[in-house]
Design an enzyme around this catalytic site. Structure first.
Site, PDB file in Angstrom:
ATOM      1  N   CYS A 171       1.546   9.144   0.314  1.00  0.00           N
ATOM      2  CA  CYS A 171       1.519   8.187  -0.784  1.00  0.00           C
ATOM      3  C   CYS A 171       1.537   8.846  -2.152  1.00  0.00           C
ATOM      4  CB  CYS A 171       0.322   7.266  -0.614  1.00  0.00           C
ATOM      5  SG  CYS A 171       0.333   6.557   1.044  1.00  0.00           S
ATOM      6  N   HIS A 309      -4.353   4.305  -8.590  1.00  0.00           N
ATOM      7  CA  HIS A 309      -3.725   4.336  -7.264  1.00  0.00           C
ATOM      8  C   HIS A 309      -4.280   3.222  -6.393  1.00  0.00           C
ATOM      9  CE1 HIS A 309      -1.853   5.941  -3.655  1.00  0.00           C
ATOM     10  NE2 HIS A 309      -3.023   5.869  -3.042  1.00  0.00           N
ATOM     11  N   GLU A 320     -11.753   6.485  -6.115  1.00  0.00           N
ATOM     12  CA  GLU A 320     -11.022   6.528  -7.381  1.00  0.00           C
ATOM     13  C   GLU A 320     -11.899   6.026  -8.520  1.00  0.00           C
ATOM     14  OE1 GLU A 320      -7.224   4.565  -7.504  1.00  0.00           O
ATOM     15  OE2 GLU A 320      -6.690   5.578  -9.383  1.00  0.00           O
ATOM     16  N   LYS A 341      -0.946  -2.503  -7.386  1.00  0.00           N
ATOM     17  CA  LYS A 341      -0.779  -2.765  -5.947  1.00  0.00           C
ATOM     18  C   LYS A 341      -1.359  -4.126  -5.563  1.00  0.00           C
ATOM     19  CE  LYS A 341      -0.585   2.054  -4.444  1.00  0.00           C
ATOM     20  NZ  LYS A 341      -0.990   2.774  -5.670  1.00  0.00           N
ATOM     21  N   HIS A 346       1.130  -1.788  -1.196  1.00  0.00           N
ATOM     22  CA  HIS A 346       1.180  -0.332  -1.259  1.00  0.00           C
ATOM     23  C   HIS A 346       2.522   0.167  -0.702  1.00  0.00           C
ATOM     24  CE1 HIS A 346       0.307   3.757  -1.317  1.00  0.00           C
ATOM     25  NE2 HIS A 346      -0.574   3.859  -0.350  1.00  0.00           N
ATOM     26  N   PHE A 405      -2.166  11.232   1.830  1.00  0.00           N
ATOM     27  CA  PHE A 405      -2.881  11.796   2.973  1.00  0.00           C
ATOM     28  C   PHE A 405      -3.147  13.281   2.761  1.00  0.00           C
ATOM     29  CE2 PHE A 405      -1.183   8.431   6.113  1.00  0.00           C
ATOM     30  CZ  PHE A 405      -2.320   7.670   5.943  1.00  0.00           C
TER      31      PHE A 405
END
Lengths: 418, 117
Positions: A171, A309, A320, A341, A346, A405
């Protein structure tokens, strides 16, 4: 100094700049009920669908896209569904930047792409090969399905002879692509970079995340994606493609192109923690934000808006929020923060490029996208400024966050062009 | 939905006259009908800019030099043809095929060598 001069969008919230802009300003989401694998037992009921495109089978002969886009037959045969999205996005970005496709050839332009490949096509090609016990394989099976399919196809189609590369950090992939594209220009290696992030929007690309319990099982399209909300329960998947034209300020000026924004800094840092779970305190993202601010020589207090994010997962959003607290609140800064998002879902490898493009749009159009679907912020967000509606405030300095990831964190800083 | 691999599934992507020709070939082995099917397959895979060349192509027309196919597009033609007629074309055989006539004769020969069902 790299500047963004063209944008192209195939997203769940619109297939052109005007539609995307309206969705961001009015907080219109792009979610619809879906039935993956035609199986009512699957707990995931909502996705950020890409309207006007149809990929009912893995055979390109059955694919459809909006008539206003031209995707040549000899091109589509080597594409994955997200490659079709990408061609449509690149055509828009070129036109937006006042460029012709022919101007991408000649070595002055490079191409950095990001996608996870096509699980849909890969699965079918492998099934076909297994059934033939390895004796037969589709000639274009590899180039249409593996990670890299975007750069293979777009580089050949647009005759790009500058730097060509694909990025794979889940991502954060297209954020890496954009960051390294900035460097190509800052180092004087290229005058122009085409940056493309894209993903399929299929059961095969989204449902595997249910196995990790990362997807929302909320069936209501209006609330399934609610980053930073106490009731968030996972992300909503989406696909699409976004293309950005990044040029040196000199080239843009020389040809009279009007930049959306300057790309003034980027940074990255790993969590060094888990293969799939973000660091509990957002250590890598915190460091990536600091490195980005340092790269641009900017203090936290100068940042007007952060496109977070935050995907709407319980663990990731909290990490975050804590990273944002450490970088901004601890420094006495209070930028506006939202995760778009909540509207798009996403987009995985697509996310970083898509959100950088949203940031560029916010700077050009003078607004800040609100934190849609947020009713009760997580306690970790105490003190963060999460506006519930889009604001008619023109941000001068915008930070875009991405995490992938393995704890791969990437940020960009965009500034209003002077 | 899976990828089309059976002759019936493959046939669906060809135009109606080619499907009828395929049936004629199947019914009575008409070699002209087979040629028509092969031309339809070539028309399906020829680069768009060169599509007009097929109408004036002769038996001596070379697939790559004259008609604009690249080696990748030829592998696609072969893959399609293999599935449609239940034949298998090896790499060494493939490089021998340069012209339209060579392709047609080769496919005819391969089909005649198929083991009886």
């Amino acid at each position: 100094m790299p500047v963004i001069t063209g944008l192209g969008f195939i997203t769940s919230i619109g297939n052109d700049r005007a539609a995307v802009l309206r969705s961001l300003r009015e907080l219109r989401h792009g979610f619809e009920p879906v039935r993956f694998f035609d199986n009512p037992n699957i707990a995931v009921k909502v996705a950020g669908t890409v309207k006007g495109f149809e990929f009912p089978t893995p055979s390109w002969r059955d694919w459809r896209w909006p008539e206003r886009f031209t995707v040549d037959r000899e091109l589509v045969r080597g594409l994955a569904p997200h490659g079709v999205y990408a061609v449509c996005a690149v055509e828009q970005a070129l036109s937006d930047a006042g460029l012709t496709a022919a101007e991408l050839a000649g070595g002055g332009t490079g191409l950095f792409c990001a996608s996870a490949g096509s699980p849909l096509l890969m699965g079918h090609f492998m099934q076909q090969m297994n059934e033939a016990r390895g004796e037969r394989g589709n000639p274009l099976g590899i180039v249409s399905s593996i990670a890299g399919t975007l750069n293979f196809n777009l580089a050949a189609h647009y005759k790009i002879s500058g730097a060509v590369c694909g990025f794979v950090s889940a991502c954060a992939s297209s954020s890496h692509a954009l960051g390294y594209a900035m460097d190509e220009i800052r180092l004087g290696r290229q005058q122009r970079m085409l940056v493309v992030g894209a993903e399929d929007m299929t059961a095969e690309s989204i449902v595997p995340f249910a196995g990790m319990r990362a997807l929302s099982t909320n069936p209501d399209p209006a609330t399934a994606s609610r980053p930073f909300d106490r009731k968030r329960d996972g992300f909503v998947g989406t696909g699409g493609a976004v293309a950005l034209i990044v040029e040196s300020a000199e080239l843009a000026r020389a040809r009279g192109a009007k930049p959306y924004a300057e790309l003034v800094g980027w940074g990255q840092a790993g969590d060094g923690h888990s293969v799939a779970i973000s660091h509990p305190e957002g250590a890598g993202l915190r460091e990536a934000m600091r490195r980005t601010l340092a790269d641009a020589g900017v203090a936290p207090g100068a940042v007007n808006y952060v496109n977070a994010h935050a995907t709407s997962t319980p663990a990731g959003d909290r990490s975050e929020a804590l990273a944002l607290q450490a970088v901004f609140t601890a420094a006495g800064a209070r930028p506006r923060i939202s995760s778009t998002k909540a509207l798009t879902g996403h987009g995985l490898s697509l996310a970083g490029a898509m959100e950088a493009a949203f940031c560029a749009l916010a700077i050009r159009e003078g607004f800040i996208p609100g934190a849609a679907h947020l009713t009760e912020p997580d306690a970790a967000c105490d003190g963060l400024d999460l506006p519930r509606t889009s604001l008619d405030e023109a941000p001068a300095l915008v930070l875009n966050n991405s995490s992938g990831f393995g704890g791969s964190n990437v940020c960009h800083l965009l500034r209003r062009a002077v | 939905m899976t990828l089309p691999t059976s002759p019936e599934q493959k046939l669906r992507s060809l135009p109606a006259p080619a499907r009828a020709a395929y049936q004629r070939f199947k019914d009575n082995g008409d070699p002209a009908a087979l040629d028509e099917v092969i031309m339809a397959i070539l028309a399906d895979f020829i680069p768009r800019a060169q599509a007009g060349l097929l109408a004036t192509a002769t038996g001596e027309s070379r697939l790559i030099e004259d008609l604009g196919f690249d080696s990748l597009a030829i592998t696609e033609v072969v893959f399609f043809t293999e599935d449609l007629f239940g034949i298998s074309i090896g790499n060494q055989e493939l490089v021998q095929i340069r012209t339209l006539d060579e392709l047609r004769q080769f496919v005819r020969k391969k089909i005649s060598e198929r083991p009886a069902a």
